[in-house]
Design a protein around this motif. Structure first.
Motif, short mmCIF file in Angstrom:
data_model
loop_
_atom_site.label_atom_id
_atom_site.label_comp_id
_atom_site.label_asym_id
_atom_site.label_seq_id
_atom_site.Cartn_x
_atom_site.Cartn_y
_atom_site.Cartn_z
N HIS A 19 0.84 -1.20 0.00
CA HIS A 19 0.00 0.00 0.00
C HIS A 19 0.87 1.25 0.00
O HIS A 19 1.83 1.34 0.77
CB HIS A 19 -0.89 0.02 1.24
N PHE A 53 -12.56 5.98 5.34
CA PHE A 53 -13.13 6.13 4.00
C PHE A 53 -14.48 6.82 4.07
O PHE A 53 -15.38 6.33 4.74
CB PHE A 53 -13.32 4.78 3.32
N PRO A 54 -14.61 7.94 3.38
CA PRO A 54 -13.60 8.74 2.68
C PRO A 54 -12.84 9.62 3.66
O PRO A 54 -13.24 9.75 4.81
CB PRO A 54 -14.44 9.57 1.72
N TYR A 110 -5.75 5.56 3.06
CA TYR A 110 -5.34 4.92 1.80
C TYR A 110 -5.53 5.95 0.68
O TYR A 110 -6.28 6.92 0.83
CB TYR A 110 -6.21 3.69 1.52
N ILE A 163 -7.22 5.74 -2.03
CA ILE A 163 -8.62 5.83 -2.46
C ILE A 163 -9.44 6.70 -1.50
O ILE A 163 -10.35 7.42 -1.92
CB ILE A 163 -9.26 4.42 -2.62
N ASP A 164 -9.10 6.68 -0.21
CA ASP A 164 -9.79 7.53 0.76
C ASP A 164 -9.58 9.01 0.41
O ASP A 164 -10.52 9.81 0.46
CB ASP A 164 -9.24 7.31 2.18
N THR A 182 -8.70 10.22 -2.56
CA THR A 182 -9.31 10.51 -3.87
C THR A 182 -10.80 10.77 -3.72
O THR A 182 -11.33 11.75 -4.26
CB THR A 182 -9.05 9.35 -4.84
N VAL A 183 -11.49 9.90 -3.00
CA VAL A 183 -12.93 10.09 -2.81
C VAL A 183 -13.19 11.34 -1.96
O VAL A 183 -14.14 12.08 -2.21
CB VAL A 183 -13.58 8.83 -2.20
#
Length: 195
Positions: free
Chosen positions: A6, A111-112, A155, A157-158, A160-161
Motif C-alpha cells: 500500500h 473512508f472517505p 489509503y 482511495i480515501d 481521492t474520494v
C-alpha cells in the motif's frame, strides 16, 4: 505497479525521512488551521456571505463523509499496519500529530477522508471569495492531500474520494448560497451628476 504494498505504508518508508516527514506531518496538522481560518479570516475581512458559504461547504463535506463512516466503517492504515519508526516519527511535526492522535482518534473513519474533503471544500470556497488567501490554502490543501497518505492515515482511495466529495460540497454550497451580485461603485463627485 509502483509499490509492492500500500502507498500508505510504503511512501513514509521510502521518502527522505526528515524533510518529507516534517513537511507532510505539518500539512496534515494544518487541517485545523484551515478549518478555523477559512471562515474566521473571511469574517474578519468583512466578507460575511463568503464566510457563510465556507461554513455551508464545510458542513456538507462533513455530512457526506460521516454517512459512509456510519454505514461502512473502515479502519485506516494507521490502525491496520505497523507504525513507522526512526527519524520519520521524531520530527517535531510528526510528534505533534501522533501526540494529538494519542489523545483520541476514531477507528472506522478512514473512508472517505474527511480531512481531504473538508480541506478541499474550504479551500475552494475561500478561493472563490479571496484569491490570495485561497492560494495559500491551496498549497496546504495539496500537501495535506498527499500527507494523509504519506503519514499513513488514509489509503490513496480515501483521499481521492475525499477530494471528489470536497469539490461536490463546494459546488453544492455555491449553488445553494450564490455570491451576491456586486454592487456598482458610487460615482465620484462630479461624475454623472448634474449641477
Amino acid at each position: 505497479r509502483i509499490f509492492r504494498g500500500h502507498a500508505a505504508c510504503e511512501l513514509i518508508r521510502r521518502s527522505p525521512p526528515v524533510v518529507a516527514s516534517g513537511l507532510f506531518h505539518f500539512a496534515y496538522f494544518s487541517y485545523y488551521a484551515i478549518l478555523i481560518g477559512g471562515p474566521v479570516l473571511l469574517g474578519l475581512a468583512g466578507r460575511r456571505d463568503a464566510a457563510r458559504r465556507v461554513l455551508l461547504a464545510m458542513m456538507l463535506a462533513f455530512v457526506a463523509c460521516y454517512i459512509p463512516f456510519t454505514l461502512w466503517p473502515v479502519a485506516g492504515p494507521y490502525f491496520a499496519f505497523p507504525h513507522p519508526t526512526g527519524a520519520v516519527r521524531q520530527v517535531w511535526s510528526a510528534r505533534l500529530v501522533y501526540a494529538s492522535l494519542a489523545q483520541g482518534s476514531s477507528i472506522g473513519t478512514a473512508f472517505p477522508s474527511s480531512h481531504v474533503a473538508v480541506t478541499t471544500a474550504v479551500t475552494l470556497s475561500v478561493w472563490s471569495a479571496w484569491r490570495r488567501l485561497g492560494g495559500v490554502f491551496a498549497v496546504f490543501a495539496v500537501l495535506l492531500t498527499l500527507g494523509v497518505v504519506y503519514c499513513q492515515m488514509h489509503y490513496a482511495i480515501d483521499a481521492t474520494v475525499g477530494l471528489v466529495i470536497g469539490i461536490a460540497a463546494w459546488g453544492t454550497a455555491k449553488a445553494l448560497a450564490p455570491a451576491p451580485a456586486p454592487v456598482p461603485p458610487l460615482p465620484h463627485a462630479g461624475e454623472g451628476a448634474r449641477v
